[in-house]
Design a protein around this motif. Structure first.
Motif, PDB file in Angstrom:
ATOM      1  N   LYS A 146       0.499  -1.518   0.348  1.00  0.00           N
ATOM      2  CA  LYS A 146       0.150  -0.006  -0.208  1.00  0.00           C
ATOM      3  C   LYS A 146       0.619   1.699  -0.003  1.00  0.00           C
ATOM      4  O   LYS A 146       1.907   1.630   0.131  1.00  0.00           O
ATOM      5  CB  LYS A 146      -1.082   0.399   1.177  1.00  0.00           C
ATOM      6  CG  LYS A 146      -0.271  -0.012   2.920  1.00  0.00           C
ATOM      7  CD  LYS A 146      -0.976  -0.679   4.101  1.00  0.00           C
ATOM      8  CE  LYS A 146      -0.828  -1.140   5.142  1.00  0.00           C
ATOM      9  NZ  LYS A 146      -0.366  -2.752   4.736  1.00  0.00           N
ATOM     10  N   ILE A 147       0.764   2.512  -0.576  1.00  0.00           N
ATOM     11  CA  ILE A 147       0.712   3.683  -0.551  1.00  0.00           C
ATOM     12  C   ILE A 147      -0.163   4.641   0.323  1.00  0.00           C
ATOM     13  O   ILE A 147      -1.764   4.499   0.318  1.00  0.00           O
ATOM     14  CB  ILE A 147       1.458   4.352  -1.649  1.00  0.00           C
ATOM     15  CG1 ILE A 147      -0.009   4.394  -2.701  1.00  0.00           C
ATOM     16  CG2 ILE A 147       2.639   3.211  -2.366  1.00  0.00           C
ATOM     17  CD1 ILE A 147       0.943   4.989  -3.886  1.00  0.00           C
ATOM     18  N   SER A 148       0.354   5.704   0.810  1.00  0.00           N
ATOM     19  CA  SER A 148      -0.116   6.639   1.342  1.00  0.00           C
ATOM     20  C   SER A 148      -1.103   7.426   0.094  1.00  0.00           C
ATOM     21  O   SER A 148      -0.692   7.974  -1.387  1.00  0.00           O
ATOM     22  CB  SER A 148       0.582   7.564   1.940  1.00  0.00           C
ATOM     23  OG  SER A 148       1.196   7.681   2.814  1.00  0.00           O
ATOM     24  N   ASP A 149      -2.338   7.427   0.327  1.00  0.00           N
ATOM     25  CA  ASP A 149      -3.748   8.233  -0.110  1.00  0.00           C
ATOM     26  C   ASP A 149      -3.637   9.728  -0.542  1.00  0.00           C
ATOM     27  O   ASP A 149      -4.072  10.480   0.255  1.00  0.00           O
ATOM     28  CB  ASP A 149      -5.097   7.627  -0.346  1.00  0.00           C
ATOM     29  CG  ASP A 149      -6.111   8.006  -1.150  1.00  0.00           C
ATOM     30  OD1 ASP A 149      -6.106   8.729  -2.395  1.00  0.00           O
ATOM     31  OD2 ASP A 149      -7.006   7.592  -1.227  1.00  0.00           O
ATOM     32  N   VAL A 150      -2.397  10.548  -1.369  1.00  0.00           N
ATOM     33  CA  VAL A 150      -1.849  12.190  -1.387  1.00  0.00           C
ATOM     34  C   VAL A 150      -2.802  12.696  -2.583  1.00  0.00           C
ATOM     35  O   VAL A 150      -2.609  13.393  -2.643  1.00  0.00           O
ATOM     36  CB  VAL A 150      -1.472  12.069  -1.384  1.00  0.00           C
ATOM     37  CG1 VAL A 150      -0.205  11.401  -0.393  1.00  0.00           C
ATOM     38  CG2 VAL A 150       0.163  11.735  -1.988  1.00  0.00           C
ATOM     39  N   ARG A 151      -4.208  11.286  -3.005  1.00  0.00           N
ATOM     40  CA  ARG A 151      -4.856  12.174  -4.410  1.00  0.00           C
ATOM     41  C   ARG A 151      -4.699  13.694  -3.963  1.00  0.00           C
ATOM     42  O   ARG A 151      -5.754  14.717  -5.124  1.00  0.00           O
ATOM     43  CB  ARG A 151      -5.982  10.825  -4.538  1.00  0.00           C
ATOM     44  CG  ARG A 151      -4.675   9.766  -5.443  1.00  0.00           C
ATOM     45  CD  ARG A 151      -6.137   8.684  -5.666  1.00  0.00           C
ATOM     46  NE  ARG A 151      -6.533   8.220  -5.035  1.00  0.00           N
ATOM     47  CZ  ARG A 151      -7.462   6.819  -5.011  1.00  0.00           C
ATOM     48  NH1 ARG A 151      -7.450   6.643  -6.079  1.00  0.00           N
ATOM     49  NH2 ARG A 151      -8.282   6.512  -3.744  1.00  0.00           N
ATOM     50  N   ALA A 152      -5.982  13.492  -3.406  1.00  0.00           N
ATOM     51  CA  ALA A 152      -6.699  14.813  -2.678  1.00  0.00           C
ATOM     52  C   ALA A 152      -6.422  16.363  -2.681  1.00  0.00           C
ATOM     53  O   ALA A 152      -6.483  17.263  -2.983  1.00  0.00           O
ATOM     54  CB  ALA A 152      -7.403  15.371  -1.089  1.00  0.00           C
ATOM     55  N   GLU A 153      -4.464  16.000  -2.454  1.00  0.00           N
ATOM     56  CA  GLU A 153      -2.711  17.606  -2.867  1.00  0.00           C
ATOM     57  C   GLU A 153      -3.525  17.671  -4.326  1.00  0.00           C
ATOM     58  O   GLU A 153      -3.546  18.553  -5.069  1.00  0.00           O
ATOM     59  CB  GLU A 153      -2.228  16.803  -2.379  1.00  0.00           C
ATOM     60  CG  GLU A 153      -1.632  16.879  -0.453  1.00  0.00           C
ATOM     61  CD  GLU A 153      -0.593  16.247  -0.364  1.00  0.00           C
ATOM     62  OE1 GLU A 153      -0.081  15.857  -1.606  1.00  0.00           O
ATOM     63  OE2 GLU A 153      -0.520  15.773   0.600  1.00  0.00           O
ATOM     64  N   GLY A 154      -3.575  16.804  -5.559  1.00  0.00           N
ATOM     65  CA  GLY A 154      -3.765  17.146  -6.904  1.00  0.00           C
ATOM     66  C   GLY A 154      -2.314  17.993  -6.800  1.00  0.00           C
ATOM     67  O   GLY A 154      -2.748  18.295  -8.327  1.00  0.00           O
ATOM     68  N   SER A 155      -2.063  16.683  -6.795  1.00  0.00           N
ATOM     69  CA  SER A 155      -0.372  17.777  -7.449  1.00  0.00           C
ATOM     70  C   SER A 155       0.134  16.995  -8.851  1.00  0.00           C
ATOM     71  O   SER A 155       0.714  17.486  -9.288  1.00  0.00           O
ATOM     72  CB  SER A 155       0.589  17.222  -6.115  1.00  0.00           C
ATOM     73  OG  SER A 155       0.728  15.651  -6.309  1.00  0.00           O
ATOM     74  N   LYS A 156      -0.321  16.290  -8.590  1.00  0.00           N
ATOM     75  CA  LYS A 156      -0.187  15.058 -10.314  1.00  0.00           C
ATOM     76  C   LYS A 156      -2.003  14.203 -10.573  1.00  0.00           C
ATOM     77  O   LYS A 156      -2.908  14.637 -10.166  1.00  0.00           O
ATOM     78  CB  LYS A 156       0.175  14.007  -9.883  1.00  0.00           C
ATOM     79  CG  LYS A 156       0.235  12.766  -9.319  1.00  0.00           C
ATOM     80  CD  LYS A 156       1.132  11.597  -9.045  1.00  0.00           C
ATOM     81  CE  LYS A 156       2.382  12.264  -8.221  1.00  0.00           C
ATOM     82  NZ  LYS A 156       3.169  11.848  -8.523  1.00  0.00           N
ATOM     83  N   HIS A 157      -1.689  14.037 -11.966  1.00  0.00           N
ATOM     84  CA  HIS A 157      -3.175  14.175 -12.513  1.00  0.00           C
ATOM     85  C   HIS A 157      -4.101  12.251 -11.815  1.00  0.00           C
ATOM     86  O   HIS A 157      -2.671  11.669 -11.404  1.00  0.00           O
ATOM     87  CB  HIS A 157      -3.123  13.737 -14.194  1.00  0.00           C
ATOM     88  CG  HIS A 157      -4.258  13.886 -14.591  1.00  0.00           C
ATOM     89  ND1 HIS A 157      -5.402  12.954 -14.878  1.00  0.00           N
ATOM     90  CD2 HIS A 157      -4.517  14.641 -14.886  1.00  0.00           C
ATOM     91  CE1 HIS A 157      -6.348  13.150 -15.719  1.00  0.00           C
ATOM     92  NE2 HIS A 157      -6.070  14.197 -15.754  1.00  0.00           N
TER      93      HIS A 157
END
Length: 352
Positions: free
Chosen positions: A130-141
């Motif tokens: 698993k990896i940390s879910d940082v998608r909400a930061e929106g730094s990449k697509h």
């Protein structure tokens, strides 16, 4: 990032899971391309929502599709056994979970799939990698976030874009349907998608009316309104405010037919929505309209992955973009003017 093994060996059967909206599912299909690149002989099963199934069917490289409907359903215990019977004892070597859902995590665990990768939330103890879910930061697509997940099993890829194909038969079928509604196929077709899944994404109806008026005053084209059955009234209101003929197909097309329509359209004008992503995957011209300024909601993460797209986005310093009752009266969307979009059509010769 937990557990950084060498690239997995002897991967013969892969289960990819993404079970939410059309756009999210389509942006997840880049994982299929990456898996096929590294394991060209692997059999890939894609578990998705019934809403997005026909889009996944158009994706090359997927061998089997199963439906797990999690969208809008919080109590999934009754569904668990049915899902289990579809994936247990099927010999999957790898499960890739692209939307975090504790029931999906649980079912791949119970099915005994040896390697289970996903994001570190919603019962992540059931995952092996698993990896940390940082998608909400929106730094990449979003597509790149999906590919990043594969780094947990030694695969590092980037730059893949969703791609869809439409057969000549499908194109001829939609042309026939348009002809039945008296659409002149000798003229160019502009598809306008005024709806979206969330009100915070919707450009004002009045702006769509004004833009269509300007376009029809300057170009001899067909304007076709698309949308779901719930958006028929919205599209109908737009048609009633126009002097010239436009065609309301909202609620009249299934997703497969919509895909075919977008494949022959000369231009799509749309809010941030599933059809925007479909059109991008088909390589068609797009004008995409984005609201919302909160990190992780804008085009940096959710924009169309296409060189043929023009994105309009005027975010303000707001922080409440998940609220359907915007305290700022959706000023980010209202600030995008119809004349600006028309000028983009002219300057970029989108209808020449």
């Amino acid at each position: 990032m937990d557990n950084k093994p060498e690239k997995l060996k002897n991967v013969k059967k892969v289960l990819v899971l993404r079970t939410d909206h059309i756009g999210e599912v389509l942006l997840s299909t880049v994982v299929v391309d990456a898996i096929k690149k590294h394991y060209p002989q692997a059999h890939i099963t894609f578990a998705t929502s019934s809403l997005a199934k026909s889009i996944v069917e158009a994706k090359k490289g997927i061998d089997e599709i199963i439906v797990f409907d999690t969208l809008g359903n919080r109590n999934l215990w009754p569904s668990l056994f049915g899902w289990y019977t579809q994936i247990a004892f099927k010999g999957y070597d790898l499960a890739i979970l692209l939307n975090s859902n504790k029931f999906l995590h649980l079912v791949v665990f119970l099915a005994g799939i040896k390697t289970r990768i996903g994001f570190n939330r919603k019962w992540p103890f059931l995952l092996t990698h698993k990896i940390s879910d940082v998608r909400a930061e929106g730094s990449k697509h979003e597509a790149d976030y999906n590919l990043e997940l594969l780094e947990t099993i030694g695969i590092k890829e980037s730059g893949f874009k969703p791609e869809l194909k439409v057969s000549d038969l499908e194109k001829n079928n939609i042309r026939g349907l348009l002809s039945e509604r008296s659409v002149d196929l000798k003229k160019k077709i502009i598809v306008v998608q005024p709806g979206s899944s969330f009100v915070q994404k919707r450009w004002p109806k009045e702006h769509f009316v004004e833009l269509i008026k300007i376009l029809l005053d300057h170009y001899d084209v067909n304007v076709v309104l698309s949308g779901s059955s719930e958006e028929f009234e919205l599209c109908d209101d737009i048609t009633k405010q126009l002097d010239k003929k436009v065609y309301n197909f909202a609620g009249k097309l299934n997703l497969k037919q919509l895909k075919s329509l977008l494949s022959i359209a000369d231009l799509l004008i749309a809010n941030d929505s599933g059809p925007m992503h479909i059109s991008a995957a088909l390589g068609r011209q797009i004008i995409a309209i984005f609201g919302r300024g909160t990190k992780g909601t804008g085009p940096n993460r959710w924009g169309p992955l296409s060189d043929k797209s023009i994105v309009f986005h005027k975010p303000f310093e707001c922080s409440d973009c998940y609220n359907e009752k915007c305290p700022y009266d959706f000023k980010c969307l209202k600030a995008i003017l119809p004349q600006e979009i028309f000028e983009a059509v002219v300057i970029n010769k989108l209808l020449n």
